[in-house]
Design an enzyme around this catalytic site. Structure first.
Site, PDB file in Angstrom:
ATOM      1  N   ALA A  22      10.386  -1.513  -3.372  1.00 57.97           N
ATOM      2  CA  ALA A  22       9.185  -2.114  -2.084  1.00 57.97           C
ATOM      3  C   ALA A  22       9.984  -2.729  -1.043  1.00 57.97           C
ATOM      4  CB  ALA A  22       8.521  -3.264  -3.005  1.00 57.97           C
ATOM      5  N   ALA A  23      11.348  -2.756  -1.143  1.00 60.24           N
ATOM      6  CA  ALA A  23      12.091  -3.518   0.013  1.00 60.24           C
ATOM      7  C   ALA A  23      11.998  -2.880   1.344  1.00 60.24           C
ATOM      8  CB  ALA A  23      13.692  -3.662  -0.454  1.00 60.24           C
ATOM      9  N   PRO A  24      11.579  -3.628   2.424  1.00 62.56           N
ATOM     10  CA  PRO A  24      11.462  -5.037   2.443  1.00 62.56           C
ATOM     11  C   PRO A  24      10.153  -5.637   2.241  1.00 62.56           C
ATOM     12  CG  PRO A  24      11.397  -3.975   4.773  1.00 62.56           C
ATOM     13  CD  PRO A  24      11.729  -2.828   3.682  1.00 62.56           C
ATOM     14  N   GLY A  25       9.087  -4.823   1.606  1.00 65.37           N
ATOM     15  CA  GLY A  25       7.959  -5.222   1.277  1.00 65.37           C
ATOM     16  C   GLY A  25       6.651  -5.140   2.092  1.00 65.37           C
ATOM     17  N   CYS A  38       9.893   8.691   3.724  1.00 64.81           N
ATOM     18  CA  CYS A  38       9.829   8.536   5.114  1.00 64.81           C
ATOM     19  C   CYS A  38      10.850   9.724   5.721  1.00 64.81           C
ATOM     20  CB  CYS A  38      10.515   7.363   5.578  1.00 64.81           C
ATOM     21  SG  CYS A  38      12.184   6.734   5.143  1.00 64.81           S
TER      22      CYS A  38
END
Length: 301
Positions: free
Chosen positions: A116-119, A237
């Site tokens: 998940a980071a940075p959310g 990505c």
């Protein structure tokens, strides 16, 4: 030499996308990019947030594709904007916003975001759920989870929590627990070279192969966590077939999931044969955003 890119990667993209598309992508990596933000809806009014940004001197323009995406420019730095400090905007690329948009989460959902980071995606899903249900935003280190927690605290959302979990480890207590699982897996990152140019200097075929093995481990666990009839979003990505379409085909051949059309959730500008089939490859220079891949899958009942 013109674009300062590894020759083997250029050759690969020319083969997959054609010379013209490849050159458009390489050129886009060298262009200046505006800051893209998502305007948060929970507890805020979108129009008022836009007015607030403009009062502080920011130029605000609607971003393409994403419902809540805007491009801002003309400001000194983010921390000086009250709308940022007060959690009314979240920096996030349009491509990333499409994950939550495609997932179409409902109030009351139980959601797992495995990397998940940075959310940004977790927070977007929680926002769309209107404060109901729970999003568990996971990452592998305390540092990364700390980044997520900073954003949760700033936005003030109560239906998302950040915890340390390793996406390559199967947690039996989570099997078939989630209505929605986000698997935005570690990848080569070639789609965001425009923002992180150092990526191209570390590009390596062997590294990509090891990443693909890691992606399959995470997808295997992700499949277990989805309830029957629930949704899995696979995203990266990066651009290129190996980490995207090939992984998707491997997954659908080995797990009880079916692709679901993305068209009901996407701007008509993005509709194509592939989005009807359930996946989307965004290419910098062709699309007005980072390079990104996403697919929506439904678990068989």
């Amino acid at each position: 030499i013109r674009y300062s890119m590894p020759s083997w990667l250029v050759e690969q993209w020319c083969e997959e996308f054609g010379v013209e598309t490849c050159e458009s992508m390489l050129d886009s990596f060298l262009q200046h990019r505006k800051t893209t933000v998502r305007i948060c809806r929970t507890g805020h009014d979108v129009d008022q947030t836009i007015v607030e940004l403009k009062k502080e001197g920011a130029v605000v323009e609607k971003a393409p594709y994403a419902l809540d995406g805007y491009e801002i420019s003309g400001y000194d730095y983010l921390g000086a904007l009250s709308s940022f400090r007060n959690g009314k905007i979240q920096v996030q690329d349009v491509s990333s916003m499409l994950v939550a948009q495609a997932a179409n989460p409902q109030s009351g959902y139980q959601v797992l975001d495995l990397c998940a980071a940075p959310g940004g995606k977790s927070l977007h899903v929680a926002d769309l759920m209107k404060g109901q249900g729970m999003v568990e935003a996971r990452d592998v280190t305390e540092y990364k989870v700390g980044l997520i927690q900073e954003n949760i605290s700033r936005l003030g959302l109560t239906n998302v929590q950040a915890i340390v979990r390793d996406a390559t480890v199967l947690y039996p207590e989570d099997v078939e627990r989630a209505d929605l699982v986000l698997a935005d897996v570690p990848c080569s990152g070639y789609g965001v070279i425009g923002k992180k140019p150092d990526i191209k200097y570390g590009a390596d075929r062997e590294k990509q192969q090891s990443l693909m093995e890691l992606q399959r481990k995470i997808l295997t666990n992700a499949a277990s966590y989805v309830k029957k009839g629930g949704t899995l979003i696979y995203s990266t990505c990066t651009v290129g077939r190996a980490e995207n379409l090939d992984q998707l085909l491997w997954f659908t051949e080995n797990f009880p999931f079916q692709l679901e059309s993305l068209n009901p959730y996407l701007s008509p500008d993005l509709h194509s044969e592939t989005t009807e089939a359930g996946y989307l490859q965004l290419i910098p220079g062709i699309h007005q955003c980072d390079g990104f891949f996403l697919a929506k899958l439904r678990k068989n009942t």
